[in-house]
Scaffold this active site. Structure first.
Site, short mmCIF file in Angstrom:
data_model
loop_
_atom_site.label_atom_id
_atom_site.label_comp_id
_atom_site.label_asym_id
_atom_site.label_seq_id
_atom_site.Cartn_x
_atom_site.Cartn_y
_atom_site.Cartn_z
CG HIS A 18 -2.67 0.89 1.42
ND1 HIS A 18 -3.25 0.50 1.22
CD2 HIS A 18 -2.02 2.46 0.80
CE1 HIS A 18 -3.55 2.33 0.64
NE2 HIS A 18 -3.22 2.49 0.39
CG HIS A 20 -1.33 6.30 -2.40
ND1 HIS A 20 -2.82 6.27 -3.44
CD2 HIS A 20 -1.26 5.40 -1.28
CE1 HIS A 20 -3.02 5.30 -2.44
NE2 HIS A 20 -2.68 5.35 -1.95
CG ASP A 137 -6.41 4.52 -5.96
OD1 ASP A 137 -6.83 3.05 -5.81
OD2 ASP A 137 -5.60 5.29 -5.21
N GLY A 169 -9.47 7.67 -1.89
CA GLY A 169 -10.23 9.06 -1.57
C GLY A 169 -11.79 9.11 -0.92
CG HIS A 196 -7.41 3.68 -0.34
ND1 HIS A 196 -7.13 3.06 -1.52
CD2 HIS A 196 -6.46 4.15 0.53
CE1 HIS A 196 -5.51 3.21 -1.35
NE2 HIS A 196 -6.05 4.26 -0.63
CD GLU A 199 -7.99 6.65 4.48
OE1 GLU A 199 -8.45 6.26 3.37
OE2 GLU A 199 -6.30 7.09 4.64
CG ASP A 276 -1.67 5.40 2.72
OD1 ASP A 276 -2.22 5.15 1.83
OD2 ASP A 276 -2.55 5.92 3.62
ZN ZN Z 1 -4.01 4.57 0.40
#
Ligand code: ZN
Length: 335
Positions: A18, A20, A137, A169, A196, A199, A276
């Site tokens: 995970h 980005h 994504d 998002g 995701h 979260e 992340d």
């Molecule tokens: Zn993420």
């Protein structure tokens, strides 16, 4: 980062699931991009971009940083730098989210960007020996049609190291159910599915992701609120892409000691540790392992198990996964 990571943690072969690309751009590289594009600025001006107060502020900061990726060379550079950083952490394999949804929203020519990503990946593999796969994504709040466009691009490049798709998002604005057909399409195209979930929304959002047939859960921070869900995740050994520092910095988990990572591990969930957006959260994968040890009393033997999970939970093809697991078993020191 609060403390130096132990030599044991650094030496563990690790995978990251995970991560980005855009959130891994460190301030130094961003300043370099500014200079490339004829913009003058000081390190402190760049640092301003990395400040935010809450989850929405974080999303805005992520967008602001992404806007400085202008040319294909920029994408190549940040990919190469990422591979270099991963090597220093002994991360052998990473599955990297690219915010293709944001590229399309910015009306960038994605085919050109993708070639640059691939050049960065290849150079990174050659120079640092780090294996990268891409996960495309989509942005939930941009809607279903936009997500479908992202997934169609993933299908187009599936044979070129694009392994899967995800959505990120704002979970509150766009629940998983909306994306059911788009996810079914992606699965039909042979893409692997992650999302995701849990979260910024409750356990119902994680159930929603499971209903999309997501094979991994990004964050899953709120799963603990629903014992039935925890049991489901444990029984099915659905890998959890846990990102402790991220959850703290965005305020999704206000207090470190309330983070459920240890509870999940003890309840038999398949836990993996991830950064992340390491540059935006000022963390590294080794730091996440260190945090697990210091704040949640994971032993080195536990950490070894988490590192092994990271390969086991990867979307690598079976043979490559086995190679990594064999390498792990042969080289990971037993504490
Ligand atoms: Zn993420």
């Amino acid at each position: 980062m609060s403390s130096r990571s132990s030599p044991f943690i650094i030496s563990l072969p690790k995978a990251e699931l995970h991560l980005h690309l855009e959130g891994a751009i460190d301030p130094e590289t961003l300043l370099e991009l500014w200079h490339r594009h004829g913009r003058h600025g000081s390190p402190s001006e760049v640092e301003q971009l990395y400040r935010y107060a809450d989850f929405n502020g974080f999303l805005m900061a992520f967008k602001a940083i992404t806007e400085h990726l202008q040319t294909s060379e920029d994408y190549e550079l940040v990919t190469y730098r990422l591979a270099e950083k991963l090597k220093a952490e002994n991360v052998l394999h990473a599955e990297v989210y690219v915010s293709v949804g944001v590229c399309l929203w910015r009306k960038q020519e994605f085919d050109v960007i993708f070639e640059a990503l691939e050049r960065g990946r290849e150079r990174g593999q050659r120079d640092f020996g780090v294996s990268l796969l891409w996960i495309f994504d989509a942005v939930r709040q941009f809607g279903v049609d936009a997500a479908r466009n992202v997934f169609e691009l993933a299908a187009r490049y599936r044979d070129r190291h694009v392994v899967g798709i995800g959505i990120g998002g704002d979970e509150q604005k766009a629940p998983a159910e909306l994306f059911r057909d788009a996810y079914a399409y992606a699965a039909d195209q042979g893409l692997r599915l992650t999302a995701h979930a849990g979260e910024t929304a409750g356990p119902e959002s994680i159930w929603g992701a499971l209903n999309l047939r997501a094979e991994r859960i990004g964050h899953g921070l709120t799963a603990y609120q629903d014992p039935e869900l925890v049991e489901e995740l444990a029984t099915r050994q659905i890998p959890m892409e846990i990102c402790i520092t991220s959850n703290l910095r965005t305020g999704c988990c206000p207090d470190l000691l309330d983070h459920p990572v240890r509870r999940y591990f003890d309840q038999g969930l398949m836990v993996t540790l991830n950064t992340d957006d390491p540059a935006m959260f000022r963390t590294s994968l080794s730091h996440e392992y260190q945090l697990a040890r210091e704040s949640f009393t994971f032993t080195d033997e536990h950490l070894r198990e988490l590192a092994r999970n990271s390969f086991e939970a990867s979307f690598l093809p079976a043979e490559k996964k086995l190679n990594f697991l064999n390498l792990f078993d042969a080289t990971a020191v037993r504490p």
